[in-house]
Design an enzyme around this catalytic site. Structure first.
Site, PDB file in Angstrom:
ATOM      1  N   GLU A 170      -1.576  -4.165  -0.441  1.00 31.04           N
ATOM      2  CA  GLU A 170      -1.379  -5.390  -0.843  1.00 31.04           C
ATOM      3  C   GLU A 170       0.030  -5.971   0.103  1.00 31.04           C
ATOM      4  O   GLU A 170       0.592  -5.261   0.787  1.00 31.04           O
ATOM      5  CB  GLU A 170      -0.656  -5.593  -2.298  1.00 31.04           C
ATOM      6  CG  GLU A 170       0.410  -4.404  -2.706  1.00 31.04           C
ATOM      7  CD  GLU A 170       1.471  -4.908  -2.908  1.00 31.04           C
ATOM      8  OE1 GLU A 170       2.086  -5.900  -2.254  1.00 31.04           O
ATOM      9  OE2 GLU A 170       2.594  -4.404  -3.692  1.00 31.04           O
ATOM     10  N   ARG A 174       6.416   1.604  -7.857  1.00 30.06           N
ATOM     11  CA  ARG A 174       4.964   1.520  -8.141  1.00 30.06           C
ATOM     12  C   ARG A 174       4.291   0.306  -7.741  1.00 30.06           C
ATOM     13  O   ARG A 174       3.312  -0.134  -8.294  1.00 30.06           O
ATOM     14  CB  ARG A 174       4.796   1.787  -9.864  1.00 30.06           C
ATOM     15  CG  ARG A 174       5.290   3.043 -10.417  1.00 30.06           C
ATOM     16  CD  ARG A 174       4.955   3.325 -11.685  1.00 30.06           C
ATOM     17  NE  ARG A 174       3.429   4.010 -11.918  1.00 30.06           N
ATOM     18  CZ  ARG A 174       3.110   5.158 -11.553  1.00 30.06           C
ATOM     19  NH1 ARG A 174       4.024   5.916 -11.280  1.00 30.06           N
ATOM     20  NH2 ARG A 174       1.822   5.315 -11.580  1.00 30.06           N
ATOM     21  N   CYS A 221      -0.339  -1.719   6.125  1.00 27.47           N
ATOM     22  CA  CYS A 221      -0.637  -0.414   6.915  1.00 27.47           C
ATOM     23  C   CYS A 221       0.737   0.434   7.296  1.00 27.47           C
ATOM     24  O   CYS A 221       0.865   1.338   7.046  1.00 27.47           O
ATOM     25  CB  CYS A 221      -1.288  -0.730   8.087  1.00 27.47           C
ATOM     26  SG  CYS A 221      -0.795  -1.567   9.427  1.00 27.47           S
ATOM     27  N   HIS A 247      -1.957  -2.243  13.837  1.00 26.64           N
ATOM     28  CA  HIS A 247      -2.177  -1.363  12.745  1.00 26.64           C
ATOM     29  C   HIS A 247      -1.478  -0.146  13.024  1.00 26.64           C
ATOM     30  O   HIS A 247      -1.491   0.425  14.226  1.00 26.64           O
ATOM     31  CB  HIS A 247      -3.646  -1.086  12.610  1.00 26.64           C
ATOM     32  CG  HIS A 247      -4.102  -0.188  11.405  1.00 26.64           C
ATOM     33  ND1 HIS A 247      -3.657  -0.558  10.113  1.00 26.64           N
ATOM     34  CD2 HIS A 247      -4.840   0.888  11.425  1.00 26.64           C
ATOM     35  CE1 HIS A 247      -4.372   0.291   9.313  1.00 26.64           C
ATOM     36  NE2 HIS A 247      -4.942   1.383  10.133  1.00 26.64           N
ATOM     37  N   ASP A 255      -6.149   7.337   7.039  1.00 26.60           N
ATOM     38  CA  ASP A 255      -5.684   6.084   6.856  1.00 26.60           C
ATOM     39  C   ASP A 255      -5.804   5.653   5.489  1.00 26.60           C
ATOM     40  O   ASP A 255      -6.831   5.634   5.144  1.00 26.60           O
ATOM     41  CB  ASP A 255      -6.732   5.138   7.738  1.00 26.60           C
ATOM     42  CG  ASP A 255      -6.025   3.845   8.331  1.00 26.60           C
ATOM     43  OD1 ASP A 255      -5.257   3.621   7.305  1.00 26.60           O
ATOM     44  OD2 ASP A 255      -6.280   3.383   9.266  1.00 26.60           O
TER      45      ASP A 255
END
Length: 273
Positions: free
Chosen positions: A53, A78, A83, A120, A134
């Site tokens: 997210e 939580r 990435c 990334h 990943d």
């Protein structure tokens, strides 16, 4: 004497309390000793528990690439992340469990062209052989992939292939023949990703500043996603439903599907004056 962790070496890792809380967060309190099987259990448990997210960008929250800050966000609060956060923190968990972890930089494909360096962050985990891990790419491999394998590797999401490119050891990671990202094999530290992370969270040209997304792997192998004001459910067989959400419905959906409690909905950042 320099005690900073070197690339390719175990990081300082998490404290025992942080590690225990993290394993509870992914509902895997005892993953077992380091092994390919235990690594696969950890990856799948993480993908099912921690959403990909970008809500912080649209809530005005800073994205801080520091292990303690990431524990506070992903474990204590939580939440999820993208990435740099998810793979960066997962590397700390793996290191604290005895795995040898390296942080690798990749360039995500936009059509036929790879994006910029450090676009990334992915992980190399060395056991008896090297593995690509990943947990920060959204829909990707559910299990670790053998980095030295050049044939197809079957996964629930399709067949993954590593194709050498250029003369510097880079690999194109393909899913069912379509390039996903170009992976470099030089190890880096988490701080090396900070400049591109800042760009991703602030630039109007970044895909992450243009819209909100929150997505997680479901127990049956599908995905649940909130993209903007739409709740999207996909099944392993390719079925898809899409439902528009009013504001109060969206807040409830974040709680129900992701365990994320928000006091307001994320909104696109305002352009600089």
């Amino acid at each position: 004497m320099d005690h900073a962790p070197r690339p390719g070496q175990p990081h300082a890792g998490l404290t025992a309390a942080q590690r225990s809380a993290y394993l509870d967060r992914i509902a895997l309190p005892d993953p077992g000793a380091p092994s390919p099987e235990a690594l696969a259990r950890l990856q799948l448990a993480h993908l099912r528990a921690v959403p990909f997210e970008n809500l912080s960008i649209h809530l005005g929250e800073p994205v801080v690439l520091d292990p303690d800050a990431l524990v506070a966000k992903v474990v204590t609060a939580r939440r999820g992340g993208f990435c740099y956060e998810l793979n960066g923190l997962f590397a700390e968990l793996l290191a604290s469990l005895g795995y040898r972890v390296s942080l690798l930089a990749a360039r995500v494909f936009d059509g036929e062209r790879p994006g910029p360096p450090f676009d990334h962050l992915a992980l190399r985990v060395d056991l008896d052989e090297p593995w690509l891990v990943d947990v920060g790419f959204g829909r990707f491999s559910r299990a670790p992939l053998r980095l030295d394998e050049r044939g197809g590797q079957a996964d629930a999401h399709g067949t993954f292939t590593f194709a050498p490119i250029g003369g510097h050891g880079d690999l194109d990671v393909l899913l069912d023949g379509r390039p996903q990202y170009r992976l470099g094999l030089r190890p880096y530290e988490l701080a090396d990703f900070a400049p591109t992370c800042w760009w991703q969270t602030t630039s109007p040209d970044s895909v992450f500043t243009r819209s909100t997304t929150c997505s997680v792997l479901t127990a049956d192998g599908g995905r649940t996603t909130i993209a903007g004001d739409r709740l999207i459910t996909t099944t392993p067989a390719g079925g898809r439903t899409e439902v528009p959400l009013a504001a109060d419905e969206a807040l409830a959906a974040y709680r129900t599907h992701f365990g994320i409690t928000l006091d307001r909905l994320p909104s696109p950042p305002q352009p600089p004056r």
